[in-house]
Design an enzyme around this catalytic site. Structure first.
Site, PDB file in Angstrom:
ATOM      1  N   ILE A  52       0.728  -1.313  -0.131  1.00  0.00           N
ATOM      2  CA  ILE A  52      -0.028   0.023  -0.040  1.00  0.00           C
ATOM      3  C   ILE A  52       0.709   1.204  -0.118  1.00  0.00           C
ATOM      4  CG2 ILE A  52      -2.091  -0.953   0.949  1.00  0.00           C
ATOM      5  CD1 ILE A  52      -1.048   0.337   3.647  1.00  0.00           C
ATOM      6  N   PHE A  73      -6.213  -2.999   7.429  1.00  0.00           N
ATOM      7  CA  PHE A  73      -5.492  -3.890   8.587  1.00  0.00           C
ATOM      8  C   PHE A  73      -4.238  -3.881   8.415  1.00  0.00           C
ATOM      9  CE2 PHE A  73      -9.885  -5.958   7.957  1.00  0.00           C
ATOM     10  CZ  PHE A  73     -10.328  -6.056   9.185  1.00  0.00           C
ATOM     11  N   ALA A  74      -3.712  -3.304   7.244  1.00  0.00           N
ATOM     12  CA  ALA A  74      -2.188  -3.613   6.657  1.00  0.00           C
ATOM     13  C   ALA A  74      -1.299  -2.726   7.489  1.00  0.00           C
ATOM     14  CB  ALA A  74      -2.090  -3.303   5.084  1.00  0.00           C
ATOM     15  N   SER A  77       2.665  -5.024  13.706  1.00  0.00           N
ATOM     16  CA  SER A  77       2.065  -4.950  15.008  1.00  0.00           C
ATOM     17  C   SER A  77       2.692  -5.825  16.155  1.00  0.00           C
ATOM     18  CB  SER A  77       0.615  -5.488  14.861  1.00  0.00           C
ATOM     19  OG  SER A  77       0.655  -6.756  14.324  1.00  0.00           O
ATOM     20  N   THR A 117      -5.437   0.160  17.926  1.00  0.00           N
ATOM     21  CA  THR A 117      -5.208  -0.641  19.176  1.00  0.00           C
ATOM     22  C   THR A 117      -4.987  -0.110  20.486  1.00  0.00           C
ATOM     23  OG1 THR A 117      -3.155  -1.976  20.099  1.00  0.00           O
ATOM     24  CG2 THR A 117      -2.777   0.026  18.539  1.00  0.00           C
ATOM     25  N   TYR A 141       4.990   1.303  18.247  1.00  0.00           N
ATOM     26  CA  TYR A 141       3.777   0.485  17.879  1.00  0.00           C
ATOM     27  C   TYR A 141       2.763   1.407  18.040  1.00  0.00           C
ATOM     28  CZ  TYR A 141      -0.291  -2.588  17.010  1.00  0.00           C
ATOM     29  OH  TYR A 141      -1.564  -3.124  16.645  1.00  0.00           O
ATOM     30  N   PHE A 169      -8.581  -4.767  21.677  1.00  0.00           N
ATOM     31  CA  PHE A 169      -7.694  -5.397  22.572  1.00  0.00           C
ATOM     32  C   PHE A 169      -7.085  -6.549  22.261  1.00  0.00           C
ATOM     33  CE2 PHE A 169      -8.166  -2.313  26.255  1.00  0.00           C
ATOM     34  CZ  PHE A 169      -8.813  -1.557  25.434  1.00  0.00           C
ATOM     35  N   ALA A 283       8.958  -5.740  31.645  1.00  0.00           N
ATOM     36  CA  ALA A 283       8.721  -4.193  31.787  1.00  0.00           C
ATOM     37  C   ALA A 283       7.738  -3.831  30.948  1.00  0.00           C
ATOM     38  CB  ALA A 283      10.119  -3.614  31.169  1.00  0.00           C
ATOM     39  N   ASP A 285       4.587  -3.999  31.052  1.00  0.00           N
ATOM     40  CA  ASP A 285       3.064  -4.815  31.123  1.00  0.00           C
ATOM     41  C   ASP A 285       2.147  -4.445  32.099  1.00  0.00           C
ATOM     42  OD1 ASP A 285       3.257  -6.547  29.031  1.00  0.00           O
ATOM     43  OD2 ASP A 285       3.827  -8.425  30.274  1.00  0.00           O
TER      44      ASP A 285
HETATM   45  N1  LIG Z   1      -3.809  -9.210  16.493  1.00  0.00           N
HETATM   46  C1  LIG Z   1      -4.358  -8.402  17.597  1.00  0.00           C
HETATM   47  O1  LIG Z   1      -4.574  -8.825  18.496  1.00  0.00           O
HETATM   48  C2  LIG Z   1      -4.530  -7.087  17.389  1.00  0.00           C
HETATM   49  C3  LIG Z   1      -4.922  -6.190  18.330  1.00  0.00           C
HETATM   50  C4  LIG Z   1      -4.870  -4.710  17.897  1.00  0.00           C
HETATM   51  C5  LIG Z   1      -4.808  -4.397  16.623  1.00  0.00           C
HETATM   52  N2  LIG Z   1      -4.270  -4.985  15.687  1.00  0.00           N
HETATM   53  C6  LIG Z   1      -4.215  -4.300  14.353  1.00  0.00           C
HETATM   54  O2  LIG Z   1      -4.906  -5.313  13.403  1.00  0.00           O
HETATM   55  C7  LIG Z   1      -4.267  -5.342  12.180  1.00  0.00           C
HETATM   56  C8  LIG Z   1      -4.492  -6.859  11.685  1.00  0.00           C
HETATM   57  O3  LIG Z   1      -3.714  -7.576  12.567  1.00  0.00           O
HETATM   58  P1  LIG Z   1      -3.182  -8.791  12.492  1.00  0.00           P
HETATM   59  O4  LIG Z   1      -3.090  -9.829  13.601  1.00  0.00           O
HETATM   60  O5  LIG Z   1      -4.057  -9.536  11.489  1.00  0.00           O
HETATM   61  O6  LIG Z   1      -1.763  -8.744  11.567  1.00  0.00           O
HETATM   62  P2  LIG Z   1      -1.194  -9.650  10.299  1.00  0.00           P
HETATM   63  O7  LIG Z   1       0.078  -9.368  10.454  1.00  0.00           O
HETATM   64  O8  LIG Z   1      -1.658 -11.109  10.334  1.00  0.00           O
HETATM   65  O9  LIG Z   1      -1.867  -8.988   9.355  1.00  0.00           O
HETATM   66  C9  LIG Z   1      -1.569  -7.729   8.501  1.00  0.00           C
HETATM   67  C10 LIG Z   1      -1.586  -8.048   7.216  1.00  0.00           C
HETATM   68  O10 LIG Z   1      -1.306  -6.768   6.352  1.00  0.00           O
HETATM   69  C11 LIG Z   1      -0.357  -6.942   5.500  1.00  0.00           C
HETATM   70  N3  LIG Z   1       0.520  -5.882   5.329  1.00  0.00           N
HETATM   71  C12 LIG Z   1       1.475  -5.397   6.085  1.00  0.00           C
HETATM   72  N4  LIG Z   1       1.844  -4.170   5.588  1.00  0.00           N
HETATM   73  C13 LIG Z   1       1.404  -4.200   4.411  1.00  0.00           C
HETATM   74  C14 LIG Z   1       1.671  -3.094   3.473  1.00  0.00           C
HETATM   75  N5  LIG Z   1       2.544  -2.130   3.551  1.00  0.00           N
HETATM   76  N6  LIG Z   1       1.065  -3.423   2.045  1.00  0.00           N
HETATM   77  C15 LIG Z   1       0.248  -4.514   1.899  1.00  0.00           C
HETATM   78  N7  LIG Z   1      -0.112  -5.379   2.927  1.00  0.00           N
HETATM   79  C16 LIG Z   1       0.657  -5.134   4.141  1.00  0.00           C
HETATM   80  C17 LIG Z   1       0.510  -8.195   5.790  1.00  0.00           C
HETATM   81  O11 LIG Z   1       0.886  -8.933   4.891  1.00  0.00           O
HETATM   82  C18 LIG Z   1      -0.792  -9.045   6.564  1.00  0.00           C
HETATM   83  O12 LIG Z   1      -1.448  -9.786   5.489  1.00  0.00           O
HETATM   84  C19 LIG Z   1      -2.996  -4.520  12.191  1.00  0.00           C
HETATM   85  O13 LIG Z   1      -3.197  -3.342  11.953  1.00  0.00           O
HETATM   86  C20 LIG Z   1      -2.662  -4.585  13.901  1.00  0.00           C
HETATM   87  O14 LIG Z   1      -1.996  -3.504  14.283  1.00  0.00           O
HETATM   88  C21 LIG Z   1      -4.314  -6.316  15.878  1.00  0.00           C
END
Ligand SMILES: NC(=O)c1ccc[n+]([C@@H]2O[C@H](COP(=O)([O-])OP(=O)(O)OC[C@H]3O[C@@H](n4cnc5c(N)ncnc54)[C@H](O)[C@@H]3O)[C@@H](O)[C@H]2O)c1
Length: 455
Positions: A52, A73-74, A77, A117, A141, A169, A283, A285
């Site tokens: 992206i 979502f990309a 994290s 987040t 992050y 969360f 640290a 948490d």
């Molecule tokens: N997993 C959790 O508990 C949690 C909690 C809070 C927030 N989040 C947020 O939710 C989102 C999804 O989390 P997840 O656990 O599914 O992570 P994940 O890493 O499984 O999914 C992220 C996806 O984005 C893609 N991606 C990353 N950068 C990119 C870029 N520049 N261009 C194109 N694609 C890209 C990755 O290949 C991946 O498929 C993240 O933004 C994360 O910060 C997750």
């Protein structure tokens, strides 16, 4: 009109894609597959493999499709990695958001739902945390996610792109049929780590700190089923489509569970006792992190359906039992430059096995190349070769997350000037991938690519 889901091959994104499709949405996914998995993609979805941050990729997607809204979502994290490599996080997270919003402005797309987040709050001042509580991230992050929210706020004011930011969360669970689930390359989340013990992938789960001011001394967190998260994104989109103003919502179950309670629940679900090691506090948490989701319930009409932690763990367990090595056997095309042109090498890459079996496509390719180079340059004088020569070489490579990987290169064929190697990669436990690699002989002393020869 279509919805563009950025990061739709990732853990949460892949569940959201299915939820959106089930709701009759026409979905398009863009993902660079860096932490996502091709196998997690819904088979019927229109997929663009790209980054992206690349304006040309986004222009092509927005030109070829009529996009009404973006679900974002990309991002990276991993909290620990963000502390070690903050610029990597600012580049992808903040840079990715900037590139996306610029493209949305160029193509008149005016709605975005964003994965934020709980990390934007830092140490909470009170529990449960509410949306207008202070935001003081304690790691890069969380800082990048807060910056992304602020960027959207300013762009709404200037360009009229309305947003919903969903601060979640701990996402957990999986599709109840076990078809897709959590397969992070470097697993840091509690439920998959606990489940690695009954799966035989980890000897024990470590509890970091047993002297917190909580009922049993261990940290309390808020867990939310990934399908409830997916549903919240759908509701956020309906809210924006109905003309709702830009806003921020917490998403959590509202109920906290301690680490010990989670382990006990996992023992109940799996029917196995889970070995525990007691460690010191880590640290940064906080003792308790629980969200108030009253605003999302009230204004988005969102109600978590899977707020029973045993159900969450049971769905995760179904997924992990069906896919103990995550998305193993994922077929990927590796591009390998030989003679100045690109040739395809196909590699079966095992991804997401336990917390350690880690190889993204680029690192697999790099490891294969290094192993083959070593064999070619140091261990394989031409005089010793003949068709079918089989020599092994080891090449150890440390990954960015500190894991030592080993590769073995074996010469399996000589065809004129072309040598073909089989290269296998291992982590500390087992083989995690294999592929083929080709080189060309340019003189009798050593082998090198023809591209090198031209220099
Ligand atoms: N997993 C959790 O508990 C949690 C909690 C809070 C927030 N989040 C947020 O939710 C989102 C999804 O989390 P997840 O656990 O599914 O992570 P994940 O890493 O499984 O999914 C992220 C996806 O984005 C893609 N991606 C990353 N950068 C990119 C870029 N520049 N261009 C194109 N694609 C890209 C990755 O290949 C991946 O498929 C993240 O933004 C994360 O910060 C997750």
């Amino acid at each position: 009109m279509s919805v563009l889901i950025c990061g739709g091959a990732g853990y949460i994104g892949s569940h959201a894609v299915r939820r959106f499709i089930a709701n009759g949405e026409d979905v398009i996914v863009v993902d660079n597959l860096e932490t996502g998995h091709r196998e997690a993609l819904d088979p019927g979805v229109k997929f663009y493999e790209g980054d992206i941050r690349n304006a040309a990729v986004l222009d092509k997607i927005f030109e070829e499709n009529e996009i009404d809204a973006v679900i974002h979502f990309a991002a990276y994290s991993l909290v620990g990695e963000s502390v070690a490599r903050p610029l990597k996080y600012f580049n992808n997270n903040v840079g990715g958001m900037q590139s996306l919003l610029e493209a949305m402005v160029r193509h008149n797309v005016d709605k975005i739902v964003f994965s934020s987040t709980a990390a934007v709050y830092g140490e909470p001042k009170k529990i449960p945390i509410e949306e207008n509580d202070p935001t003081q991230p304690t790691n890069p992050y969380g800082e990048t996610k807060l910056a992304m929210e602020k960027m959207m706020r300013w762009v709404d004011g200037a360009d009229g792109i309305r947003f919903v930011s969903l601060r979640y969360f701990n996402a957990a669970g999986a599709m109840p049929d076990g078809s897709i689930g959590e397969a992070h390359m470097h697993e840091t989340h509690l439920i998959p780590l606990i489940l690695q013990v009954p799966l035989g992938k980890r000897e024990a789960i470590t509890i970091f700190g047993t002297d917190y001011p909580t009922k049993d001394g261990t940290c309390i967190r808020d867990y939310i089923h990934v399908l409830d998260l997916a549903d919240a994104h759908l509701r956020a989109l309906s809210y924006l489509r109905a003309g709702g103003a830009s806003d921020i919502f917490n998403l959590g179950s509202g109920t906290g569970f301690s680490v010990k309670e989670m382990i006990a629940a996992a023992e109940k679900v799996t029917g196995q006792s889970i070995n525990v090691k007691l460690g010191n506090r880590r640290a940064g948490d906080p003792a308790v992190l629980v969200a108030s989701s009253a605003k999302a319930r009230r204004e988005l009409g969102w109600t978590p359906k899977f707020d029973d932690v045993e159900k969450i763990i049971a769905d995760a367990w179904t997924w992990h039992c069906a896919h103990p090595n995550g998305y193993v056997g994922l077929k990927v095309g590796l591009r390998n430059s030989v003679e100045g042109r690109s040739t395809e090498a196909t590699s079966a890459v095992a991804m997401g096995s336990g917390s350690l079996n880690v190889l993204s496509t680029p690192s697999m390719l790099a490891l294969m190349e290094r192993a083959a180079n070593e064999l070619v340059n140091r261990h394989l004088p031409l005089e010793q070769t003949s068709v079918g020569t089989s020599l092994n070489v080891e090449h150890k490579a440390a990954t960015p997350i500190g894991l030592t990987l080993r590769a073995e290169a074996e010469l399996i064929a000589i065809d004129g000037r072309k040598l073909t190697f089989k290269v296998r990669a291992f982590d500390e436990r087992e083989e995690i991938g294999a592929g083929t690699h080709e080189r060309f002989i340019v003189n009798r002393k050593k082998f090198q690519t023809k591209a090198d020869d031209k220099k």
